[in-house]
Design a protein around this motif. Structure first.
Motif, mmCIF file in Angstrom:
data_model
loop_
_atom_site.group_PDB
_atom_site.id
_atom_site.type_symbol
_atom_site.label_atom_id
_atom_site.label_comp_id
_atom_site.label_asym_id
_atom_site.label_seq_id
_atom_site.Cartn_x
_atom_site.Cartn_y
_atom_site.Cartn_z
ATOM 1 N N ALA A 11 16.038 -9.725 8.526
ATOM 2 C CA ALA A 11 15.353 -10.872 7.933
ATOM 3 C C ALA A 11 13.853 -10.636 7.858
ATOM 4 O O ALA A 11 13.202 -10.995 6.872
ATOM 5 C CB ALA A 11 15.664 -12.140 8.731
ATOM 6 N N GLY A 12 13.294 -10.028 8.898
ATOM 7 C CA GLY A 12 11.852 -9.789 8.929
ATOM 8 C C GLY A 12 11.386 -8.857 7.823
ATOM 9 O O GLY A 12 10.403 -9.134 7.113
ATOM 10 N N PHE A 13 12.080 -7.741 7.638
ATOM 11 C CA PHE A 13 11.675 -6.777 6.614
ATOM 12 C C PHE A 13 11.953 -7.306 5.211
ATOM 13 O O PHE A 13 11.181 -7.053 4.279
ATOM 14 C CB PHE A 13 12.377 -5.441 6.845
ATOM 15 C CG PHE A 13 11.637 -4.542 7.797
ATOM 16 C CD1 PHE A 13 10.749 -3.586 7.326
ATOM 17 C CD2 PHE A 13 11.803 -4.676 9.165
ATOM 18 C CE1 PHE A 13 10.051 -2.763 8.197
ATOM 19 C CE2 PHE A 13 11.111 -3.865 10.049
ATOM 20 C CZ PHE A 13 10.224 -2.901 9.565
ATOM 21 N N PHE A 14 13.042 -8.047 5.055
ATOM 22 C CA PHE A 14 13.341 -8.630 3.744
ATOM 23 C C PHE A 14 12.291 -9.676 3.389
ATOM 24 O O PHE A 14 11.846 -9.764 2.241
ATOM 25 C CB PHE A 14 14.734 -9.253 3.749
ATOM 26 C CG PHE A 14 15.278 -9.552 2.387
ATOM 27 C CD1 PHE A 14 15.960 -8.577 1.675
ATOM 28 C CD2 PHE A 14 15.110 -10.798 1.806
ATOM 29 C CE1 PHE A 14 16.474 -8.834 0.403
ATOM 30 C CE2 PHE A 14 15.613 -11.070 0.539
ATOM 31 C CZ PHE A 14 16.291 -10.087 -0.168
ATOM 32 N N LEU A 15 11.890 -10.462 4.370
ATOM 33 C CA LEU A 15 10.844 -11.461 4.161
ATOM 34 C C LEU A 15 9.539 -10.784 3.773
ATOM 35 O O LEU A 15 8.844 -11.224 2.839
ATOM 36 C CB LEU A 15 10.663 -12.287 5.434
ATOM 37 C CG LEU A 15 9.444 -13.214 5.517
ATOM 38 C CD1 LEU A 15 9.409 -14.180 4.343
ATOM 39 C CD2 LEU A 15 9.456 -13.986 6.840
ATOM 40 N N ALA A 16 9.180 -9.709 4.470
ATOM 41 C CA ALA A 16 7.928 -9.007 4.178
ATOM 42 C C ALA A 16 7.910 -8.490 2.743
ATOM 43 O O ALA A 16 6.927 -8.672 2.010
ATOM 44 C CB ALA A 16 7.738 -7.856 5.160
ATOM 45 N N ALA A 121 8.211 -1.691 2.670
ATOM 46 C CA ALA A 121 7.146 -2.030 3.621
ATOM 47 C C ALA A 121 5.986 -1.052 3.499
ATOM 48 O O ALA A 121 4.807 -1.439 3.546
ATOM 49 C CB ALA A 121 7.708 -2.026 5.044
ATOM 50 N N HIS A 122 6.319 0.229 3.345
ATOM 51 C CA HIS A 122 5.278 1.254 3.199
ATOM 52 C C HIS A 122 4.534 1.082 1.872
ATOM 53 O O HIS A 122 3.295 1.147 1.817
ATOM 54 C CB HIS A 122 5.909 2.643 3.271
ATOM 55 C CG HIS A 122 4.931 3.755 3.081
ATOM 56 N ND1 HIS A 122 4.021 4.119 4.059
ATOM 57 C CD2 HIS A 122 4.712 4.595 2.020
ATOM 58 C CE1 HIS A 122 3.279 5.120 3.620
ATOM 59 N NE2 HIS A 122 3.681 5.437 2.382
ATOM 60 N N ARG A 123 5.285 0.854 0.796
ATOM 61 C CA ARG A 123 4.668 0.720 -0.535
ATOM 62 C C ARG A 123 3.711 -0.464 -0.581
ATOM 63 O O ARG A 123 2.636 -0.392 -1.198
ATOM 64 C CB ARG A 123 5.755 0.538 -1.586
ATOM 65 C CG ARG A 123 5.212 0.417 -3.011
ATOM 66 C CD ARG A 123 6.295 -0.066 -3.966
ATOM 67 N NE ARG A 123 7.498 0.770 -3.927
ATOM 68 C CZ ARG A 123 8.625 0.454 -4.539
ATOM 69 N NH1 ARG A 123 8.707 -0.690 -5.232
ATOM 70 N NH2 ARG A 123 9.679 1.245 -4.463
ATOM 71 N N TYR A 124 4.079 -1.552 0.081
ATOM 72 C CA TYR A 124 3.276 -2.763 0.028
ATOM 73 C C TYR A 124 2.283 -2.871 1.191
ATOM 74 O O TYR A 124 1.677 -3.918 1.398
ATOM 75 C CB TYR A 124 4.187 -4.001 0.017
ATOM 76 C CG TYR A 124 5.076 -4.080 -1.205
ATOM 77 C CD1 TYR A 124 4.582 -3.790 -2.473
ATOM 78 C CD2 TYR A 124 6.413 -4.445 -1.083
ATOM 79 C CE1 TYR A 124 5.404 -3.871 -3.590
ATOM 80 C CE2 TYR A 124 7.238 -4.530 -2.211
ATOM 81 C CZ TYR A 124 6.725 -4.235 -3.452
ATOM 82 O OH TYR A 124 7.534 -4.314 -4.558
ATOM 83 N N HIS A 125 2.151 -1.787 1.937
ATOM 84 C CA HIS A 125 1.165 -1.723 3.032
ATOM 85 C C HIS A 125 1.385 -2.816 4.078
ATOM 86 O O HIS A 125 0.435 -3.446 4.547
ATOM 87 C CB HIS A 125 -0.267 -1.797 2.470
ATOM 88 C CG HIS A 125 -0.550 -0.771 1.416
ATOM 89 N ND1 HIS A 125 -0.670 0.582 1.711
ATOM 90 C CD2 HIS A 125 -0.713 -0.886 0.065
ATOM 91 C CE1 HIS A 125 -0.909 1.250 0.588
ATOM 92 N NE2 HIS A 125 -0.940 0.396 -0.429
ATOM 93 N N VAL A 126 2.647 -3.041 4.390
ATOM 94 C CA VAL A 126 2.971 -3.973 5.469
ATOM 95 C C VAL A 126 2.679 -3.272 6.802
ATOM 96 O O VAL A 126 3.137 -2.151 7.038
ATOM 97 C CB VAL A 126 4.455 -4.394 5.415
ATOM 98 C CG1 VAL A 126 4.823 -5.246 6.632
ATOM 99 C CG2 VAL A 126 4.738 -5.161 4.126
#
Length: 394
Positions: A11-16, A121-126
């Protein structure tokens, strides 16, 4: 604007990812208490990740979400199973639908989902902070929005800080577990599968059908896992000591009797164990014969009398066992309970007690049966939170 996501699970990574796609300028940080992220995704579905379900066979949401079915039905207007299917395929994860309506990555490997979420996450600089345990809202006070996606809390300790700021907590108890049955005759049949059995708890309305697997510790398979979900609180209250009934055939009593009498008429000289009129594994048929008839289990079909038939029908339709405990697999542990749905706005999943605090995934008192329903709850609630945060910003 900055958002803190507490919990590095599905849920956390999907939300990010969803939040960054809707609002690229949002700064997002994931706080994960362990050194590994997405660990439960890796082992889910036997390492294949049953990421959703078609819902084609779902007529009532309460049948697949014992807790939270009304909320899930409502939130499917925001993000449904069809949206999840399209989302993963759009993000480079081809999916396949099994005959049982479960949806898996075409690669049959959970890393297809993990790699997708990590790449986004990497692409969007999370920013991902591993080994960071958040125990208070003070730990994230520099953020404009906070989303809690910590998953289930088997002991409830991980929910205490949320209770301290006013959130009602439904006591967490295990869900989706297998049954330990101390019956050496049964467990000697380990590995046998009956494709269409019904398991139930006598004296209650709890029942579930589907494939049933006999194991070296007792019983497993979808029928048992679903039953454990439906009866999670009932079984917990009884410390996992409860009667269990198995209907091995799902046929009407008169039909079973008729098949037995017809078999006796057509095969009078054959011994009962050597010929079964039912689609049951041979070893299981012999076991059930002995359980029903004792020493008479080796007789010829011509010797079968009315009392024998009644005993056989009873065992085939209402085979009794005693659950002696649960046999949990900690890597795939699911809990029912968590933050009460009374504590959140059902449209936005924002806390009713703390502004700009949101919840998604298993930390809520929402849980599903086996079959991809828990992951779908994660995707749906996470996407809802992303929409809610973006809506507030705009």
């Amino acid at each position: 604007m900055k958002t803190a996501i507490i919990g590095g699970g599905a849920a956390g990574f999907f939300l990010a990812a969803s939040l960054k796609e809707m609002m690229p300028e949002m700064e997002v940080t994931i706080f994960e208490r362990s050194q590994r992220v997405l660990a439960k995704v890796e082992v889910s579905g036997g390492g294949r990740c049953n990421c959703t379900n078609t819902f084609r066979q779902v007529r009532d949401f309460s049948a697949v979400y014992p807790r939270g079915h009304r909320l899930m039905k409502r939130l499917f207007n925001v993000f449904s199973q069809q949206d999840a299917y399209r989302w993963f395929e759009h993000h480079g994860v081809p999916l396949v639908i099994q005959d049982d309506e479960c949806v898996f990555p075409q690669a049959q490997d959970s890393h297809a989902v993990i790699d997708c979420l990590l790449a986004l996450a990497h692409r969007y600089h999370v920013r991902i902070e591993k080994g960071r345990k958040v125990l208070s809202l003070d730990d994230v006070q520099d953020f404009d929005f906070v989303a809690v996606t910590t998953g289930g809390s088997p002991t409830g300790d991980g929910l205490r800080w949320l209770a301290d700021v006013g959130h009602e907590i439904e006591t967490p108890v295990p869900s989706l577990f297998t049954f330990r049955i101390e019956d050496a005759r049964l467990t000697s049949l380990q590995g046998l599968v009956v494709n269409d059995a019904v398991a139930s708890v006598p004296g209650t309305k709890f029942r579930a059908g589907g494939p049933l697997l006999i194991t070296h510790w007792g019983m497993s398979g979808p029928a048992i896992l679903k039953l454990s979900s439906y009866a999670a609180r009932h079984l917990a209250e009884r410390k996992y000591q409860a009667p269990l009934s198995i209907n091995w055939l799902q046929l009407p009593e008169q039909e079973i009797q008729g098949m037995l009498y017809e078999t006796a008429m057509r095969n009078p000289q054959k011994q009962l164990p050597t010929f079964s009129p039912f689609a049951l594994p041979q070893r299981l048929w012999s076991f059930l014969l002995e359980k029903a008839l004792g020493e008479r289990a080796q007789m010829r079909w011509a010797e079968l009398n009315k009392k024998d038939v009644n005993r056989l029908v009873n065992v085939l339709m209402n085979d009794s066992y005693q659950v002696a405990g649960r046999a949990p697999f900690k890597d795939e542990f699911v809990t029912c309970g968590g933050v009460s749905l009374k504590a959140v706005n059902p449209s936005t999943l924002e806390s009713r007690h703390v502004d700009n605090l949101y919840f998604a995934g298993e930390v809520l008192d929402v849980d599903g049966i086996t079959g991809g329903f828990n992951f779908q709850a994660a995707w749906t609630t996470a996407y809802t939170v992303a929409c809610s945060i973006v809506g507030k910003c705009r």
